[in-house]
Enzyme design. Structure first.
Site, PDB file in Angstrom:
ATOM      1  CB  THR A   7      -4.011   4.853  11.163  1.00 57.01           C
ATOM      2  OG1 THR A   7      -5.158   4.132  10.706  1.00 57.01           O
ATOM      3  CG2 THR A   7      -3.062   3.886  11.850  1.00 57.01           C
ATOM      4  CG  ASN A   9      -6.803   0.177   9.376  1.00 55.44           C
ATOM      5  OD1 ASN A   9      -6.574  -0.937   9.832  1.00 55.44           O
ATOM      6  ND2 ASN A   9      -7.205   0.368   8.130  1.00 55.44           N
ATOM      7  CE  LYS A  12      -2.602   1.983   7.223  1.00 56.50           C
ATOM      8  NZ  LYS A  12      -2.684   3.298   6.560  1.00 56.50           N
ATOM      9  CG  ASP A  69      -0.701   8.293   0.832  1.00 59.54           C
ATOM     10  OD1 ASP A  69      -1.669   7.527   1.018  1.00 59.54           O
ATOM     11  OD2 ASP A  69      -0.708   9.178  -0.036  1.00 59.54           O
ATOM     12  CG  ASP A 152      -3.498  -6.741  -2.067  1.00 64.28           C
ATOM     13  OD1 ASP A 152      -2.737  -5.820  -2.452  1.00 64.28           O
ATOM     14  OD2 ASP A 152      -3.675  -7.013  -0.864  1.00 64.28           O
ATOM     15  CE  LYS A 172      -0.400  -7.088   0.760  1.00 64.04           C
ATOM     16  NZ  LYS A 172      -1.722  -6.490   0.983  1.00 64.04           N
TER      17      LYS A 172
END
Length: 193
Positions: A7, A9, A12, A69, A152, A172
Site C-alpha cells: 500500500t 495509504n 495504514k 484485506d 465503523d 479502537k
C-alpha cells in the site's frame, strides 16, 4: 530488516509503523521499491486477495512483503458482505454500503457480525505466512459516531456500548481486527529477528 507494505495509504503505513515501532524494521510503501501498480482484488476470500497483493510485490523484491484485506461478515446474511465489503452497494461508497447493509438487516433479529483482517507476510525466501485478526460484535440499527470509516458507525464490538466510530483511534486500535492481526505479526517478526 526491510518490510514493504502492499500500500501507499499513509494512514495504514502510520498504523503499522506505530505497532512495530520498537522493532528494528524499516517500513516502506510499495512505491518506495518501484511497485506503484494496482493489483486487481478478484479472489474468493480475504486471504486470496491479500496473497495476490503480497505476491505481486514479492515477485519484484527480496525484502519482507506484507499485504492485507479486511471484510465485515454478518452471520444472518450468510457472511455477506464479506470479501465484497468495500463494494457491497456495487461501488466503493461507504455510505451506500452501510445503507444497503442496514436495509438487508431490517427484518433480522440476529445482528451478530465480525470484522476479519487477513495479513499475508512473504519472507525473502518466498515463504508465505498467513496471519488473521478478528473482532466480534453486532450491527446496530442506526449510525452512531463520526470517527472511523467504512462500517465503523454501525458496528459495536462485543462488550462495548460504543460503535467503532464513537471510539477514539487509540480505543479502537486496542481491540480492532487489524490491531489484533498486527500484534500477531509483531510476535512473528520478533521471532524472525
Amino acid at each position: 530488516m526491510k518490510l514493504v507494505l502492499s500500500t501507499d495509504n499513509k494512514n495504514k503505513i502510520k498504523e503499522i509503523k506505530d505497532v512495530l515501532k520498537d522493532l528494528d524494521i524499516e517500513i516502506l510503501g510499495k512505491s518506495d521499491v518501484g511497485c506503484d501498480f494496482e493489483v486487481e482484488e478478484n479472489g474468493d476470500t480475504l486471504y486470496d486477495n491479500a496473497l495476490l497483493k503480497a505476491q505481486a510485490i514479492a515477485d519484484k523484491t527480496d525484502f519482507y512483503v506484507l499485504a492485507d484485506d479486511t471484510g465485515l461478515f454478518v452471520n444472518s446474511l450468510g457472511g455477506d458482505p464479506g470479501v465484497h465489503s468495500a463494494r457491497y452497494a456495487s461501488e466503493h461508497n461507504d455510505k451506500l454500503n452501510r445503507e444497503k447493509l442496514l436495509k438487508n438487516l431490517s427484518d433480522s433479529e440476529d445482528r451478530s457480525a465480525y470484522f476479519k483482517t487477513e495479513l499475508v507476510l512473504i519472507d525473502p525466501d518466498k515463504n508465505i505466512i498467513p496471519i488473521e485478526g478478528i473482532c466480534e460484535g453486532n450491527i446496530i440499527e442506526e449510525e452512531r459516531g463520526d470517527n472511523g470509516f467504512g462500517y465503523d458507525s454501525i458496528f459495536m464490538p462485543l462488550g462495548y456500548d460504543k460503535t467503532f466510530a464513537e471510539m477514539t483511534l487509540d480505543e479502537k486500535n486496542k481491540i480492532s481486527h487489524r490491531s489484533r492481526a498486527l500484534q500477531k505479526l509483531k510476535i512473528k517478526l520478533t521471532k524472525i529477528k
